[in-house]
Enzyme design. Sequence first.
Site, mmCIF file in Angstrom:
data_model
loop_
_atom_site.group_PDB
_atom_site.id
_atom_site.type_symbol
_atom_site.label_atom_id
_atom_site.label_comp_id
_atom_site.label_asym_id
_atom_site.label_seq_id
_atom_site.Cartn_x
_atom_site.Cartn_y
_atom_site.Cartn_z
ATOM 1 N N ARG A 5 9.820 -54.885 1.313
ATOM 2 C CA ARG A 5 9.143 -53.605 1.486
ATOM 3 C C ARG A 5 8.324 -53.631 2.779
ATOM 4 O O ARG A 5 7.886 -54.687 3.237
ATOM 5 C CB ARG A 5 8.231 -53.320 0.297
ATOM 6 C CG ARG A 5 8.982 -53.109 -1.010
ATOM 7 C CD ARG A 5 8.017 -52.917 -2.181
ATOM 8 N NE ARG A 5 8.728 -52.717 -3.422
ATOM 9 C CZ ARG A 5 9.117 -53.695 -4.240
ATOM 10 N NH1 ARG A 5 8.841 -54.960 -3.940
ATOM 11 N NH2 ARG A 5 9.769 -53.427 -5.351
ATOM 12 N N LYS A 48 4.358 -55.589 -5.100
ATOM 13 C CA LYS A 48 4.237 -54.415 -5.970
ATOM 14 C C LYS A 48 4.107 -54.820 -7.436
ATOM 15 O O LYS A 48 3.288 -54.265 -8.167
ATOM 16 C CB LYS A 48 5.464 -53.513 -5.771
ATOM 17 C CG LYS A 48 5.439 -52.246 -6.579
ATOM 18 C CD LYS A 48 6.662 -51.407 -6.279
ATOM 19 C CE LYS A 48 6.662 -50.141 -7.112
ATOM 20 N NZ LYS A 48 7.871 -49.330 -6.844
ATOM 21 N N HIS A 82 12.445 -47.961 4.011
ATOM 22 C CA HIS A 82 12.629 -48.330 2.605
ATOM 23 C C HIS A 82 14.082 -48.122 2.148
ATOM 24 O O HIS A 82 14.557 -48.800 1.242
ATOM 25 C CB HIS A 82 11.664 -47.532 1.716
ATOM 26 C CG HIS A 82 11.558 -48.079 0.327
ATOM 27 N ND1 HIS A 82 10.813 -49.199 0.025
ATOM 28 C CD2 HIS A 82 12.104 -47.661 -0.846
ATOM 29 C CE1 HIS A 82 10.897 -49.447 -1.275
ATOM 30 N NE2 HIS A 82 11.676 -48.536 -1.824
ATOM 31 N N ARG A 108 16.705 -50.959 1.548
ATOM 32 C CA ARG A 108 16.795 -51.662 0.268
ATOM 33 C C ARG A 108 17.943 -51.068 -0.555
ATOM 34 O O ARG A 108 18.697 -51.787 -1.202
ATOM 35 C CB ARG A 108 15.455 -51.587 -0.469
ATOM 36 C CG ARG A 108 14.379 -52.418 0.242
ATOM 37 C CD ARG A 108 12.976 -52.163 -0.289
ATOM 38 N NE ARG A 108 12.809 -52.357 -1.710
ATOM 39 C CZ ARG A 108 12.591 -53.526 -2.313
ATOM 40 N NH1 ARG A 108 12.536 -54.632 -1.595
ATOM 41 N NH2 ARG A 108 12.427 -53.580 -3.627
ATOM 42 N N HIS A 139 12.710 -56.686 -8.012
ATOM 43 C CA HIS A 139 12.564 -55.692 -9.070
ATOM 44 C C HIS A 139 12.250 -56.391 -10.385
ATOM 45 O O HIS A 139 12.772 -57.469 -10.663
ATOM 46 C CB HIS A 139 13.834 -54.860 -9.231
ATOM 47 C CG HIS A 139 14.009 -53.851 -8.146
ATOM 48 N ND1 HIS A 139 15.219 -53.262 -7.880
ATOM 49 C CD2 HIS A 139 13.130 -53.319 -7.260
ATOM 50 C CE1 HIS A 139 15.075 -52.406 -6.881
ATOM 51 N NE2 HIS A 139 13.822 -52.433 -6.475
ATOM 52 N N TYR A 148 12.503 -64.557 -20.886
ATOM 53 C CA TYR A 148 13.282 -65.795 -20.888
ATOM 54 C C TYR A 148 13.704 -66.250 -19.494
ATOM 55 O O TYR A 148 14.031 -67.397 -19.298
ATOM 56 C CB TYR A 148 14.519 -65.643 -21.777
ATOM 57 C CG TYR A 148 14.182 -65.750 -23.241
ATOM 58 C CD1 TYR A 148 14.098 -67.001 -23.856
ATOM 59 C CD2 TYR A 148 13.929 -64.620 -24.005
ATOM 60 C CE1 TYR A 148 13.775 -67.114 -25.196
ATOM 61 C CE2 TYR A 148 13.608 -64.718 -25.343
ATOM 62 C CZ TYR A 148 13.531 -65.972 -25.940
ATOM 63 O OH TYR A 148 13.218 -66.077 -27.256
#
Length: 183
Positions: free
Chosen positions: A33, A60, A120, A123, A147, A157
Amino acid sequence: MPVAETPNFLARLATQDGTSALALRFLILTVARSGEVRGAEWSEIDVEQAIWTIPASRMKAKRQHRVPLSRAALQLLQDVRSRPAPSPTRLIFSNLKGGVLSDMSLTAVMRRMEVDAVPHGFRSTFRDWVGEHTDYPSELAEMALAHVLPNKTEAAYRRGDGLEKRRGMMDAWALHCLSANTH
């Protein structure tokens, strides 16, 4: 920006002067970013391991993120380090006073180049490239983009970050980005 247009854009971008143009190239190569790139510090870079470790405080999702650096990204950092700095700073991409680049500085480069896209968006271009032009798994692309997994059980997990698998993907992305036919 469409995947097919990315190499020619990168070739044009490489002809642009200034720190903001260098930062935009690094953003594209790392799919980070804008704020992560603009705030990047030399202390976050491990050249020997070819890893950029972004601290949780600048992410983020508020989780540390390790970015495998392609040869192209490492070369760009070497080029930045060899440039005379206007003032000493811990930032990789600083403004003339040694501070953080403006949040519009990378967008301004694209506007000057008369490109109808925003930083951006690369991405999304990367995500399209992974999904349509490679065999890399979707989850690896999501890791590269830092993300957060929507499935809380799966997220609980998954402890690893797929760094070494992502390294190959980021090398392939850099090769795609730098594949313009400039003859």
